[in-house]
Design an enzyme around this catalytic site. Sequence first.
Site, PDB file in Angstrom:
ATOM      1  N   LYS A 269       0.864  -1.190   0.000  1.00  0.00           N
ATOM      2  CA  LYS A 269       0.000   0.000   0.000  1.00  0.00           C
ATOM      3  C   LYS A 269       0.892   1.228   0.000  1.00  0.00           C
ATOM      4  O   LYS A 269       1.699   1.417   0.913  1.00  0.00           O
ATOM      5  CB  LYS A 269      -0.896  -0.008   1.243  1.00  0.00           C
ATOM      6  CG  LYS A 269      -1.654   1.314   1.483  1.00  0.00           C
ATOM      7  CD  LYS A 269      -2.578   1.240   2.708  1.00  0.00           C
ATOM      8  CE  LYS A 269      -3.222   2.596   3.008  1.00  0.00           C
ATOM      9  NZ  LYS A 269      -4.108   2.566   4.200  1.00  0.00           N
ATOM     10  N   ASP A 274      -2.988  10.198   3.401  1.00  0.00           N
ATOM     11  CA  ASP A 274      -4.372   9.737   3.562  1.00  0.00           C
ATOM     12  C   ASP A 274      -5.164  10.745   4.389  1.00  0.00           C
ATOM     13  O   ASP A 274      -5.086  10.758   5.616  1.00  0.00           O
ATOM     14  CB  ASP A 274      -4.379   8.361   4.251  1.00  0.00           C
ATOM     15  CG  ASP A 274      -5.793   7.810   4.437  1.00  0.00           C
ATOM     16  OD1 ASP A 274      -6.740   8.369   3.840  1.00  0.00           O
ATOM     17  OD2 ASP A 274      -5.940   6.816   5.179  1.00  0.00           O
ATOM     18  N   LYS A 281     -10.757  12.588   7.691  1.00  0.00           N
ATOM     19  CA  LYS A 281     -10.280  12.319   9.038  1.00  0.00           C
ATOM     20  C   LYS A 281     -10.300  13.586   9.879  1.00  0.00           C
ATOM     21  O   LYS A 281     -10.178  14.681   9.343  1.00  0.00           O
ATOM     22  CB  LYS A 281      -8.820  11.812   8.970  1.00  0.00           C
ATOM     23  CG  LYS A 281      -8.644  10.416   8.433  1.00  0.00           C
ATOM     24  CD  LYS A 281      -7.178  10.027   8.412  1.00  0.00           C
ATOM     25  CE  LYS A 281      -6.952   8.650   7.828  1.00  0.00           C
ATOM     26  NZ  LYS A 281      -7.508   7.544   8.614  1.00  0.00           N
ATOM     27  N   ASP A 292       1.359   6.542   5.480  1.00  0.00           N
ATOM     28  CA  ASP A 292       0.425   5.531   4.995  1.00  0.00           C
ATOM     29  C   ASP A 292       0.948   4.787   3.762  1.00  0.00           C
ATOM     30  O   ASP A 292       0.250   3.983   3.169  1.00  0.00           O
ATOM     31  CB  ASP A 292      -0.926   6.205   4.696  1.00  0.00           C
ATOM     32  CG  ASP A 292      -2.104   5.280   4.942  1.00  0.00           C
ATOM     33  OD1 ASP A 292      -1.922   4.251   5.614  1.00  0.00           O
ATOM     34  OD2 ASP A 292      -3.202   5.597   4.443  1.00  0.00           O
ATOM     35  N   ASP A 351     -12.434   6.462   3.530  1.00  0.00           N
ATOM     36  CA  ASP A 351     -11.201   6.337   4.316  1.00  0.00           C
ATOM     37  C   ASP A 351     -10.707   4.882   4.373  1.00  0.00           C
ATOM     38  O   ASP A 351      -9.596   4.619   4.821  1.00  0.00           O
ATOM     39  CB  ASP A 351     -11.453   6.872   5.729  1.00  0.00           C
ATOM     40  CG  ASP A 351     -10.155   7.178   6.473  1.00  0.00           C
ATOM     41  OD1 ASP A 351      -9.083   7.157   5.838  1.00  0.00           O
ATOM     42  OD2 ASP A 351     -10.226   7.446   7.690  1.00  0.00           O
ATOM     43  N   GLU A 353      -9.446   3.176   2.095  1.00  0.00           N
ATOM     44  CA  GLU A 353      -8.919   3.243   0.727  1.00  0.00           C
ATOM     45  C   GLU A 353      -7.790   2.238   0.479  1.00  0.00           C
ATOM     46  O   GLU A 353      -7.554   1.840  -0.650  1.00  0.00           O
ATOM     47  CB  GLU A 353      -8.421   4.666   0.424  1.00  0.00           C
ATOM     48  CG  GLU A 353      -6.988   5.004   0.885  1.00  0.00           C
ATOM     49  CD  GLU A 353      -6.774   4.952   2.404  1.00  0.00           C
ATOM     50  OE1 GLU A 353      -7.781   4.964   3.133  1.00  0.00           O
ATOM     51  OE2 GLU A 353      -5.610   4.880   2.837  1.00  0.00           O
ATOM     52  N   ARG A 355      -7.440  -0.917   1.201  1.00  0.00           N
ATOM     53  CA  ARG A 355      -7.885  -2.206   0.665  1.00  0.00           C
ATOM     54  C   ARG A 355      -8.288  -2.079  -0.809  1.00  0.00           C
ATOM     55  O   ARG A 355      -8.220  -3.053  -1.554  1.00  0.00           O
ATOM     56  CB  ARG A 355      -9.026  -2.758   1.534  1.00  0.00           C
ATOM     57  CG  ARG A 355     -10.264  -1.895   1.568  1.00  0.00           C
ATOM     58  CD  ARG A 355     -11.161  -2.194   2.760  1.00  0.00           C
ATOM     59  NE  ARG A 355     -10.625  -1.644   4.006  1.00  0.00           N
ATOM     60  CZ  ARG A 355     -11.187  -1.805   5.202  1.00  0.00           C
ATOM     61  NH1 ARG A 355     -12.294  -2.501   5.311  1.00  0.00           N
ATOM     62  NH2 ARG A 355     -10.640  -1.268   6.279  1.00  0.00           N
TER      63      ARG A 355
HETATM   64  N1  BES Z   1      -4.406   4.554   6.873  1.00  0.00           N
HETATM   65  C1  BES Z   1      -5.520   4.240   7.676  1.00  0.00           C
HETATM   66  C2  BES Z   1      -5.187   3.292   8.829  1.00  0.00           C
HETATM   67  C3  BES Z   1      -4.234   3.818   9.870  1.00  0.00           C
HETATM   68  C4  BES Z   1      -4.714   4.359  11.041  1.00  0.00           C
HETATM   69  C5  BES Z   1      -2.880   3.711   9.697  1.00  0.00           C
HETATM   70  C6  BES Z   1      -3.841   4.806  12.011  1.00  0.00           C
HETATM   71  C7  BES Z   1      -2.012   4.161  10.674  1.00  0.00           C
HETATM   72  C8  BES Z   1      -2.487   4.702  11.830  1.00  0.00           C
HETATM   73  C9  BES Z   1      -6.592   3.569   6.824  1.00  0.00           C
HETATM   74  O1  BES Z   1      -6.655   3.990   5.507  1.00  0.00           O
HETATM   75  C10 BES Z   1      -7.893   3.919   7.454  1.00  0.00           C
HETATM   76  O2  BES Z   1      -8.235   5.067   7.447  1.00  0.00           O
HETATM   77  N2  BES Z   1      -8.596   2.913   7.976  1.00  0.00           N
HETATM   78  C11 BES Z   1      -9.826   3.130   8.613  1.00  0.00           C
HETATM   79  C12 BES Z   1     -10.766   2.073   8.136  1.00  0.00           C
HETATM   80  C13 BES Z   1     -12.201   2.323   8.511  1.00  0.00           C
HETATM   81  C14 BES Z   1     -12.726   3.512   7.766  1.00  0.00           C
HETATM   82  C15 BES Z   1     -12.987   1.093   8.189  1.00  0.00           C
HETATM   83  C16 BES Z   1      -9.611   3.045  10.124  1.00  0.00           C
HETATM   84  O3  BES Z   1      -8.773   2.258  10.562  1.00  0.00           O
HETATM   85  O4  BES Z   1     -10.249   3.798  10.834  1.00  0.00           O
HETATM   86 ZN    ZN Z   2      -4.951   4.682   4.704  1.00  0.00          ZN
HETATM   87 MN    MN Z   3      -7.786   5.706   5.231  1.00  0.00          MN
END
Ligand code: BES
Ligand code: ZN
Ligand code: MN
Length: 499
Positions: A269, A274, A281, A292, A351, A353, A355
């Site tokens: 990834k 992000d 966010k 990210d 968010d 994204e 996956r």
């Molecule tokens: N890049 C984030 C995950 C992340 C969070 C990485 C904190 C490092 C530190 C990912 O893209 C994300 O935003 N995931 C969401 C998924 C949710 C919307 C289902 C999350 O973890 O909140």
């Molecule tokens: Zn992300």
């Molecule tokens: Mn995200």
Amino acid sequence: MRTELSFAPLNEIETEWLAVLAADTQTAKGPDAKPEPLLLTADEAVKAAASVLSSGEFKAGANETLLLHAPAGLKAKRLLLIGLGKQATATLTSVRNAAGTAVRFTKPRGIRELAFALPDSEIPLPAGARATAEGAVVGDFDSDTYRSDRKDLSVNSFTAIAPASAEKSAVEAAFAEGAIIGESQNFARVLVNEPGNVLTPTEFGRRAAIMAEEVGLGWDISSTERLRTLKMGAFLSVTQGSEEPPALIVLKYEPEGVTDGPVLGLVGKGVTFDTGGISIKPADNMEKMKYDMAGGAAMLGAIRAIALLKPKVRVICIVCATENMPDGKAQKPGDVQTAMSGKTIEIINTDAEGRLVLADGITYAKQLGATHLIDAATLTGAVAVALGQINAGVFSNDDETFGKFNNGLAASGEKFWRLPLGDEYAEQIKSDIGDIKNTGGRYGGAITAAEFLKVFAEDTPWLHLDIAGLAWNDENKPFIAKGPTGVAVRSIVEWVRSY
Ligand code: BES
Ligand code: ZN
Ligand code: MN
């Protein structure tokens, strides 16, 4: 930092600093008992110089340090004692960390050269030599590129001193390997440290190409048009909200004479920033989302090491690099996207994204011939809730493939904990509108994210590494700086070498 290996007797080493390891033997008992740290060298001169050890001021706890000036009987100007922790539990990790501690202790004190006595007991050589090189190189890294006051701090040369009894060629090979792996981990850390305005997807691709040229990998970097040709609807949906063009980074390692056997597909990834997109966010900590792309960077670091270590197995590496931005053209919750595999995805949260970009990266890796897959991603906050910042998450659809990965962890010294998959979890990402949706609700967030990826891995043996909790260190440790960790590089290299 130059890394060198010497077989000279310790008392003859002329150096600013000589670091020597000691383990806590735990023999002392009772309130007045003095600790008896065990020096891990048979050198009599060093033992004599370190006679202070019986005083009790140094207990040989893990990464504990004691600096002795002008040690009698040695040519070294200073003797640095480093604790390995309890003798009974000393591992390669203890040595790797001790080497990092030695470098990080020396670095801010303006001393440019360091000699480090490899342990001649407790820890097996040559594995200890490899861990030492890794730890020293990793310890030398600081995320201070953009600080004008920190430019002159570095250790120029690190010399490991092997005991005379060591098997010379094996120790040399292991030490050289460790340096390659540590430098590749740092290569990943440099990328992860770059801010989003510097490391755009295009710049990410450019640096991948430079590295590929340096180490002799095949490479192909493309952008939006290629994504359209390949019908990468999931990846494209994330890119459409950004002014920065995406980069599809493909690197190939094809060792001479290897024309059959497995093809290992490394998929990373590479979200260079992000924001969350339209499902934006909160402002707090959003600056962290420059990291990210740590999964993509880990894959580049791993394949760099592979190119230099030259195992006899074919490897392809794909990094899907893009920003995730809110914009008039950005995708919206409720949109339906068609992935490269043909599966339709209902977007619930923009968010989620990572996956989406990985879905098409995985499909593409299979199209390019990958027989076994591993992906790495800062995919979910949920994995950090589940495992903290101690273990990263690993998922697999194949026990044998997981076993190979798990067996490599003793050598890599990284902590990964397997989390479950299963049809009951897959239920959570079923969609009424399309084949699947891109989030699975509040519970088991790391698992439903993995289930999403599994839909694209299909029957191909596959590993998924969720490194969101470990890719960034918030605090300095004695052996590693705060900032990007380069986690997963070492374990991916170990996994590749197991084929
Ligand atoms: N890049 C984030 C995950 C992340 C969070 C990485 C904190 C490092 C530190 C990912 O893209 C994300 O935003 N995931 C969401 C998924 C949710 C919307 C289902 C999350 O973890 O909140
Ligand atoms: Zn992300
Ligand atoms: Mn995200």
